[in-house]
Scaffold this motif. Structure first.
Motif, PDB file in Angstrom:
ATOM      1  N   VAL A 198      45.080 -31.794 -15.181  1.00 34.14           N
ATOM      2  CA  VAL A 198      43.766 -31.348 -14.714  1.00 34.14           C
ATOM      3  C   VAL A 198      43.428 -30.014 -15.389  1.00 34.14           C
ATOM      4  O   VAL A 198      44.185 -29.046 -15.263  1.00 34.14           O
ATOM      5  N   PRO A 199      42.320 -29.935 -16.108  1.00 32.06           N
ATOM      6  CA  PRO A 199      41.986 -28.691 -16.818  1.00 32.06           C
ATOM      7  C   PRO A 199      41.406 -27.629 -15.894  1.00 32.06           C
ATOM      8  O   PRO A 199      40.971 -27.914 -14.772  1.00 32.06           O
ATOM      9  N   GLY A 200      41.419 -26.409 -16.378  1.00 36.51           N
ATOM     10  CA  GLY A 200      40.713 -25.331 -15.702  1.00 36.51           C
ATOM     11  C   GLY A 200      41.408 -24.695 -14.525  1.00 36.51           C
ATOM     12  O   GLY A 200      40.788 -23.935 -13.777  1.00 36.51           O
ATOM     13  N   ARG A 201      42.672 -24.961 -14.320  1.00 39.48           N
ATOM     14  CA  ARG A 201      43.393 -24.325 -13.222  1.00 39.48           C
ATOM     15  C   ARG A 201      43.821 -22.910 -13.616  1.00 39.48           C
ATOM     16  O   ARG A 201      44.027 -22.622 -14.794  1.00 39.48           O
ATOM     17  N   PRO A 202      44.000 -22.015 -12.639  1.00 36.87           N
ATOM     18  CA  PRO A 202      44.365 -20.628 -12.964  1.00 36.87           C
ATOM     19  C   PRO A 202      45.810 -20.458 -13.423  1.00 36.87           C
ATOM     20  O   PRO A 202      46.182 -19.389 -13.909  1.00 36.87           O
TER      21      PRO A 202
END
Length: 323
Positions: free
Chosen positions: A105-109
């Motif tokens: 999943v993209p965009g995680r911190p």
């Protein structure tokens, strides 16, 4: 199971990564688009005289038109890894996919990748993708010995200190609780390795209080709490009694006996091959990551593609109503 589209390919090259792990470069006959990390490839194999399929995680995105997989020859192999290790460059193959049940999943911190043994394969692709994207991540990689750390040197050359390796031989152990605590809020963990590692990760994640959906698994379905042994499956409605040999899965034995089954992943992840348990004389060795610990404790169902029985047999019902 839905029909699978098979395409021809050629084995371009192989290379030993460890004494029992080989890298395979597969060249499809048609041009292919890059694939997302976590994808796997289906490969047609022969188990004795019987055709079968095995799924292998892709090591990278295949931007150069090649699919790369790493296959470990297992002592308790049902035959797939032995078949693959017997192939020579130039061999003709049939492949399907790629498909992805373990998407990143993209965009995680932040991201935590945890690999055990041959479980490095899908996480290798994820680490490369995260590194290219400049995303914050750590890859923790455990193996029995230094010699068993396939791809570690190549990975370290590309991602540097983001890779941390430990070995049983040197008394090393991944501190899952500490690694999870270091993840920022909203971060995700991706784990692929032996059954014990995945169970430990599941417990540590639950104890951290983080949302369950932030922990993702990939399993290669080869290990459980007990050593594999032959067992008997009884299906009263069909008046059938089927023996599952030590080197065959319950799903394979049921299929070979003509029992209609629904399945997809064959790795204990999707839950399509589950059957209802009517009774057990022995112990069910749940090896899937589909059911929760609480569900496994009820012994109401099991995933036939990976789970087994030790010390006896099992009585089940299936979805096959033709008998």
């Amino acid at each position: 199971m839905a029909a699978t589209d098979w395409t021809p390919a050629r084995l371009r090259a192989t290379r030993a990564l460890t004494p029992d792990i080989r890298l395979f470069e597969i060249e499809p006959t048609e041009p292919v688009a890059p694939v997302p990390p976590g994808s796997h490839l289906g490969v047609a194999v022969m188990i004795g005289e019987r055709p079968d399929t095995r799924s292998y995680s892709l090591l990278d995105s295949g931007t150069d038109g090649l699919y790369r997989i790493a296959v470990k020859r297992l002592p308790d192999s049902r035959g797939g890894s032995a078949y693959m290790h017997g192939l020579e460059p130039g061999a003709r193959l049939s492949i399907s996919g790629p498909r992805n049940h373990f998407g990143l999943v993209p965009g995680r911190p932040g991201y935590l990748l945890v690999a055990g043994g041959i479980g490095i394969t899908p996480l290798h692709a994820m680490a490369l993708a995260l590194h290219r994207a400049g995303s914050p991540f750590r890859l923790l990689y455990a193996a029995r010995t230094r010699q068993d750390l396939a791809l570690a040197d190549e990975l370290r050359a590309r991602i540097g200190e983001k890779l941390q390796t430990v070995t049983d031989q040197e008394g090393g152990r991944i501190d899952l609780a500490a690694a999870i605590a270091d993840l920022p809020a909203g971060g995700e963990a991706y784990v692929c390795g032996p059954y014990g590692m995945m169970e430990a990760a599941r417990r540590a994640w639950a104890e951290s209080g983080r949302p369950a959906q932030g922990l993702r698994f990939e399993t290669f379905g080869t290990g459980g709490r007990h050593a594999a042994e032959a067992f008997t499956v009884r299906i009263p409605r069909l008046a059938r009694e089927i023996v599952v040999p030590r080197h065959q899965t319950m799903l394979e034995a049921l299929e070979a006996a003509g029992v209609g089954m629904i399945h997809d992943c064959r790795r204990g992840e999707c839950g399509l091959c589950t059957v209802k348990i009517l009774g057990v004389d022995g112990t069910v060795d749940h090896r899937d990551v589909f059911f929760s610990d609480a569900q496994k404790a009820t012994n109401a169902q099991l995933c036939t593609c990976v789970s087994r029985v030790v010390g006896g047999g099992i009585t089940i019902d299936t979805a096959d109503r033709a008998g």
